[in-house]
Design an enzyme around this catalytic site. Structure first.
Site, short mmCIF file in Angstrom:
data_model
loop_
_atom_site.label_atom_id
_atom_site.label_comp_id
_atom_site.label_asym_id
_atom_site.label_seq_id
_atom_site.Cartn_x
_atom_site.Cartn_y
_atom_site.Cartn_z
N TRP A 76 6.22 15.32 -16.58
CA TRP A 76 6.50 14.68 -17.88
C TRP A 76 5.66 15.31 -18.99
O TRP A 76 5.93 15.13 -20.17
CB TRP A 76 6.22 13.17 -17.81
N ASP A 77 4.65 16.09 -18.61
CA ASP A 77 3.80 16.79 -19.56
C ASP A 77 4.64 17.51 -20.62
O ASP A 77 4.35 17.49 -21.81
CB ASP A 77 2.94 17.85 -18.85
N GLU A 100 -2.68 6.81 -12.55
CA GLU A 100 -2.41 7.04 -11.13
C GLU A 100 -3.45 6.42 -10.19
O GLU A 100 -3.38 6.60 -8.99
CB GLU A 100 -2.28 8.55 -10.88
N LYS A 145 -7.13 5.82 -15.11
CA LYS A 145 -7.31 7.27 -15.14
C LYS A 145 -7.01 7.87 -16.51
O LYS A 145 -7.63 8.83 -16.95
CB LYS A 145 -6.36 7.88 -14.10
N GLN A 146 -6.01 7.31 -17.17
CA GLN A 146 -5.54 7.97 -18.41
C GLN A 146 -4.79 6.98 -19.27
O GLN A 146 -4.46 5.88 -18.82
CB GLN A 146 -4.63 9.13 -18.05
C1 BGC Z 1 -1.80 13.33 -14.36
C2 BGC Z 1 -0.32 13.33 -14.65
C3 BGC Z 1 0.12 14.71 -15.04
C4 BGC Z 1 -0.26 15.72 -13.97
C5 BGC Z 1 0.07 17.15 -14.35
C6 BGC Z 1 -2.08 14.37 -13.29
O1 BGC Z 1 -3.45 14.43 -13.05
O2 BGC Z 1 -2.23 12.07 -13.93
O3 BGC Z 1 -0.04 12.42 -15.69
O4 BGC Z 1 1.49 14.74 -15.23
O5 BGC Z 1 -1.65 15.64 -13.76
O6 BGC Z 1 -0.60 17.54 -15.51
#
Ligand code: BGC
Length: 733
Positions: free
Chosen positions: A331-332, A473, A581-582
């Site tokens: 999704w980035d 995550e 995490k984010q």
């Molecule tokens: C993140 C995801 C991201 C992926 C690739 C993961 O560590 O939690 O949101 O899409 O890295 O960058």
């Protein structure tokens, strides 16, 4: 560009070389060549966009092809390895205005004194061409030999470490003629890749030798100096079966043409292509040169990932810069990088979305496989669009210990993210042709997925989405994730909106709706879900990241969200806490800012910031962007400055695996939609609501909206918009 921008890096340290390898990568959207110095061995060769091969665990991965730009020098038959040089003085300059990497080096090797200067470029216009030109001078020694091989020992590392896979084999080779050429095929036979290479040595060449070994094709030039510098020009042409049926013919043809045209022309043409690209942006931040420069560094690498010819563009999470995440697309691309491309290279943005259209059939299959309708985009995907997220990662050679990866099974939000991206693209470009021919189908099919994914909860008297993972995550398998539910709602709402638009427009739009088979009953059901989907928010405005989040152990991070915390594998324990995490709720509130009352946004921003580790580099820009929108400018600036360190200062310690593409895109999104507050609708600029840091006197840049090129000059209290395509100027106070 307003002036030349150059990033200077001094010194050589073998253990840091892979970091430089990433940040000095040169690419043109089609091929990527890492920035390790050519004089020193490297485990990397080149990457070709969209060329993947089967691999255990990760399904498919981007291929580490042979190294084609190594240049190895021997003095008196002894190799000059930089690590064994005395008085080594190395300076590398990445000139992003020109798209050229300059290297200059001096060192002593016994009595011999070597001075070496080179330039390297991956041609912006001739997408097959890599050029490296070196000027070598030697004192106190006259004999030297130069090797310019094609190194066929480049492989991809597997997990666990120390197991490698070579993804290609040579099927044809010619070293007899004027140049060296090779035809490779990937092991699973899906792609052919051709390399044609020519080394031109200017100087007193005494002897040339060409031969092949199992792991390389070698050209060696023995040179007698007689105190005259020598020049080595290496032109390499790379072509793949993605662009032509006969890549060998194409590679040789392009090489011959490049050799004929000569170095000066190649360089001039390359610089001028970069100049036109930069003209699309022309960023100037009066009052903050440092941020201006750093943002342009990230823009440079983003621009290196797109070209203007490929039918579709795949952007791996770590770019064409490294093997991180195996070259998979997440999704980035849709959420984090697209705003940058939409604003500055809308044509490329369209082709990035064309990748999503291209794999729509696979997304349909994916939905079916999982028991749903419509189209469900894979969490990680490659060239063929099949779900490529590893299910388990072994921790030892026999695979006795494994970690189960749940993201592929649960991060369903990506399907709504793709729909959101289609909408954002349309808002900024007004590209009806894309919407009609491709966008509608994506929007309807993704809506169908959500309509089959939701369940009706009799107790709540609402639609719910169970068993997912939001962007955070650390918390798998949750019900009613705020991010997932509001983005799913948005997806359905967009499908309804564009369905109504299609009916309004009539003719071919209606034909399209009929072709996709959308019925008014179906749309009525979408509406019903939109109006009645459960969103886990309380009366005071606080929204739980998912149902039950508030019951978890209430903790904050030691940085209170203003720094990053690396928890590594301990994240398994964090699932019982409120540490995240984010950006998750915050990401949704940023993306859908206008749809929530300001106090709701504020309450949640304040709650989640101190509970976020930002262990994903995607996090900081979202927080920065939302802080800016909220007018919390100092905090926004602090988070933004921290995010700017991601690759420039190796903030996460893993830049060597590749460029953090989403962060780069996120930084620009923060600037465009956060600090500048730009809003567009159906291809028209709607408003600009600046929230500039105190010391920013003004921000100037070019932007494309609705096919028009606008020049913006934004100050805290005034905005000036010049329509460059029409020669109009408008001042908004
Ligand atoms: C993140 C995801 C991201 C992926 C690739 C993961 O560590 O939690 O949101 O899409 O890295 O960058």
């Amino acid at each position: 560009m307003n002036r030349e921008y150059e990033f200077v890096f001094k010194g050589f340290n073998p253990s840091r070389e892979e970091y430089y390898g990433t940040i000095l990568t040169l690419a043109n959207g089609v091929i990527g060549v890492r920035g390790e110095i050519e004089l020193y061995p490297s485990k990397y060769g080149f990457f070709a966009s969209g060329i993947y091969d089967y691999t255990p665990i990760f399904y498919r991965e981007i291929v580490n092809f042979p190294r084609v730009n190594g240049l190895y020098i021997k003095v008196n038959s002894k190799p000059i390895l930089l690590a064994n040089c005395d008085n080594l003085n190395l300076t590398r300059r990445l000139n992003i205005s020109q798209g050229i990497l300059y290297t200059s080096l001096e060192c002593r090797f016994g009595k011999a004194e070597l001075s070496y200067n080179s330039l390297r470029l991956v041609h912006r216009k001739r997408r097959n061409i890599l050029l490296q030109h070196s000027r070598i001078n030697l004192k106190n020694s006259e004999k030297l030999s130069i090797e310019t091989p094609v190194e066929l020992d480049k492989v991809n590392p597997l997990i666990p470490a120390n197991i490698y896979i070579k993804h290609y084999e040579v099927v044809d080779m010619d070293i007899g003629g004027d140049y060296t050429s090779l035809l490779l095929k990937t092991i699973d036979n899906r792609y052919k890749v051709a390399i044609a290479s020519k080394t031109i040595v200017l100087g007193h060449v005494e002897h040339v030798d060409k031969y092949t070994l199992t792991d390389k094709v070698v050209e060696v030039y023995d040179v007698d100096f007689k105190n005259m510098p020598i020049e080595v020009t290496r032109i390499v042409s790379i072509s793949t079966s993605r662009e032509t049926e006969d890549p060998l013919d194409k590679a040789v043809g392009e090489l011959e043409k490049a050799v004929r045209d000569g170095r000066d022309l190649l360089v001039a043409e390359h610089i001028s292509s970069w100049k036109s690209l930069w003209d699309n942006i022309k960023l100037r931040i009066d009052g903050d040169v440092e941020v201006e420069e750093k943002l342009l560094f990230y823009a440079f690498h983003l621009l290196q990932l797109v070209d203007d010819e490929q039918e579709y563009i795949m952007i791996p999470a770590r770019g064409l810069h490294g093997l991180g995440y195996r070259g998979h697309v997440f999704w980035d691309t849709d959420i984090y990088t697209l705003p940058f491309y939409i604003a500055f290279t809308p044509e490329a943005a369209r082709r990035i979305l064309m990748y999503r259209y291209r794999i729509l059939d696979k997304a349909r299959l994916n939905a079916r496989k999982n028991g749903y309708k419509g189209a469900q985009y894979p969490w990680e995907s490659c060239d063929d669009g099949i779900e490529a997220t590893p299910r388990e990662i072994p921790l030892d050679v026999l695979g006795e210990n494994r970690i189960r990866i749940l993201t592929g099974d649960m991060e369903h939000h990506i399907t709504a993210d793709v729909a959101y991206a289609v909408h954002l693209y349309y808002e900024f470009t007004g590209d009806e042709e894309f919407l009609l021919n491709y966008g509608l189908e994506i929007l309807f099919e993704t809506a169908r997925f959500w309509a089959s994914r939701v369940e009706y909860d009799d107790d709540k008297k609402a639609y719910v989405i169970r068993n997912v993972m939001g962007p955070d995550e650390y918390h798998p398998s949750v019900d009613n994730s705020f991010y997932t539910n509001v983005m799913a709602r948005k997806n359905l709402e967009l499908a309804v909106k564009y369905y109504e638009l299609a009916l309004e427009k009539g003719n071919k739009w209606i034909d399209k709706v009929i072709e996709i088979g959308v019925t008014s009953e179906e749309v009525a059901y979408w509406r019903k879900i939109v109006n009645n989907i459960f969103i886990p928010c309380k009366n005071n405005g606080f929204c739980e990241e998912f149902e039950g989040y508030s019951n978890l152990r209430n903790m904050t991070t030691k940085t209170k969200g203003l720094g990053i915390v690396k928890v590594g594998e301990k994240f398994l324990e964090l699932k019982d806490t409120q540490i995240i995490k984010q950006a998750d709720v915050v990401a949704a509130l940023f993306l859908l800012y206008d749809e929530f009352p300001k106090h709701v946004v504020e309450v949640n921003y304040k709650y989640y910031l101190p509970r976020t580790t930002h262990e994903s580099s995607l996090s900081l820009p979202m927080y920065a962007g939302l802080a800016a929108k909220l007018g919390r400018i100092d905090e926004a600036y602090k988070l933004f400055k921290l995010a700017l360190k991601t690759d420039l200062e190796d903030l996460y310690g893993n830049t060597s695996d590749g460029f953090h593409v989403a962060t780069a895109g996120g930084l620009w999104t923060t600037l465009l939609l956060g600090f500048l507050g730009i809003k567009a609708s159906s291809g028209k600029l709607v408003k600009i609501e600046p929230k500039l840091p105190e010391h920013w006197k003004s921000v100037e840049l070019n932007i494309s909206i609705g096919g028009r090129k606008l020049h913006l000059r934004v100050r805290k209290n005034s905005v000036q918009v010049d329509d460059k395509s029409r020669g109009e100027a408008k001042r908004i106070e």
